[in-house]
Enzyme design. Structure first.
Site, short mmCIF file in Angstrom:
data_model
loop_
_atom_site.label_atom_id
_atom_site.label_comp_id
_atom_site.label_asym_id
_atom_site.label_seq_id
_atom_site.Cartn_x
_atom_site.Cartn_y
_atom_site.Cartn_z
N TYR A 66 -1.95 -0.55 10.38
CA TYR A 66 -1.87 -0.92 9.02
C TYR A 66 -0.65 -0.36 8.50
O TYR A 66 0.04 -0.79 7.75
CB TYR A 66 -3.15 -0.44 8.37
CG TYR A 66 -3.36 -0.42 7.06
CD1 TYR A 66 -3.87 -1.80 6.56
CD2 TYR A 66 -3.00 0.33 5.82
CE1 TYR A 66 -3.82 -2.40 5.14
CE2 TYR A 66 -3.21 0.17 4.53
CZ TYR A 66 -3.57 -1.23 4.24
OH TYR A 66 -3.83 -1.57 3.03
N SER B 40 0.74 -1.37 -0.01
CA SER B 40 0.16 -0.10 -0.01
C SER B 40 0.82 1.27 0.08
O SER B 40 2.23 1.34 0.46
CB SER B 40 -1.02 -0.11 1.28
OG SER B 40 -1.34 1.01 1.51
#
Ligand code: NAP
Length: 305
Positions: A222, A166
């Site tokens: 995350y 990501s």
């Protein structure tokens, strides 16, 4: 006749993972679509088979369950005798979205910058337990699976590992310069040290010390999970010269994970991981792709801009 290529996709029952399975199958790859839930996985395979992709089969896989991983490894060994492509796609956010509407109105995760953390105070929540689970799924489980499949990948003529990462894996999100340098210094970084860094983050997260030590303040677990995954990708590429190991940001994709925010469709989101899975033998290893373009691990300005 060309030899058959076999691919495992984790979290293949929905979102980007499902579309990766569809695109790989359309390129003639034999796909093992995996899902932790038997019914959801079989349903997804049924849909792909019905649209003409008979080269997709189902196998159960909960990436956090060791016995599930070894059961899949036995299945691949028995039926195919090798693995060509491993796509580590399954992941979780470690966040509870309290108000979906308000969250979408802020622009979703795309605009989650630490400077704007206050905008999300009553919109998302990041309990420690979810953060810990996020690190377990997005980092530790991927390490376990990857290591379990290395022997089968080494039986392939063109082995590939793709870690779906990501923009949140960019070192930009860390506010600790020394730590950034350490994570960039792949020649000297070790697996053990990377695990230690992840544990250090978890301790600080539990003790409310994120700011003091320069960790990300929003979507913290995350971000750290994807930062660690990127570093792990580089360590694996350094260790296994015979395997192309890369990480890919799929784009800001409309899926359940992003609460259907983001500008890209799943078709667009799957393109980068599929490209990295099908790289030619002289392709790069240990790199980060921003969708289909090689990107950098550490941006000077927000990678979302
Ligand atoms: N969407 C985006 O904008 C975006 C941006 C950057 C990166 N990514 C990355 O892209 C990947 C796919 O995300 P997505 O947007 O497609 O998310 P999604 O629609 O929420 O799908 C997540 C998938 O992961 C599976 N999963 C979660 N934990 C698992 C476990 N323990 N074992 C097996 N499967 C598990 C889910 O299974 P269940 O159906 O059983 O829950 C589901 O299949 C993730 O790694 C994510 O971090 C997404």
């Amino acid at each position: 006749m060309e030899e058959k290529r076999y691919a495992i996709v984790t979290g293949g029952n929905r979102g980007i993972g499902y579309e990766i399975c569809r695109q790989l199958a359309s390129k003639g790859v034999e796909v093992i679509l995996t899902s932790r839930n038997q019914d959801r996985g079989e349903e997804a395979v049924k849909k792909l088979n019905a649209s003409g992709f008979s080269n997709v089969v189902f196998h159960q896989l909960d990436i956090n369950d060791l016995s599930s991983i070894s059961c899949l490894a036995k299945f691949v060994q028995t039926h195919f005798g090798k693995l060509d492509i491993l796509i580590n796609n399954a992941g979780e956010m470690g966040v509870i979205v309290l108000h979906e509407e308000e969250f979408r109105a802020t622009g979703g995760y795309v605009h989650v910058l630490d400077e704007k953390a206050h905008l999300l105070t009553n919109v998302i929540e990041e309990p420690y337990e979810l953060g810990e689970k996020c690190l377990k799924t997005n980092y530790y489980a991927i390490k376990t699976i990857t290591e379990a499949f290395i022997p089968l990948l080494q039986l392939s003529k063109s082995p590939r590992i793709v870690n779906v990462s990501s923009l949140y894996g960019d070192l930009y999100w860390l506010h600790n310069e020394k730590l950034k340098e350490e994570l960039q210094d792949i020649d000297n970084l070790t697996d053990e040290r990377l695990d230690e860094i992840v544990q250090w983050f978890l301790t600080d997260f539990k003790d409310g010390q994120l700011k003091k030590n320069g960790w990300p303040l929003t979507v913290s677990a995350y971000k750290v999970s994807k930062i660690a995954l990127n570093a792990y990708t580089r360590l694996m590429a350094k260790q296994y010269k015979d395997i192309l190991v890369n990480c890919v940001h799929p784009g800001s994709v409309k899926t359940d994970m992003s609460s259907q925010t983001g500008s890209a469709t799943v078709e667009e989101g799957a393109k980068g991981p599929v490209m990295a899975a099908l790289l030619p033998d002289n392709g790069p290893s240990g790199v980060y792709f921003n969708q289909t373009q090689i990107g950098i691990f550490s941006s000077k300005t927000s990678p979302f801009v």
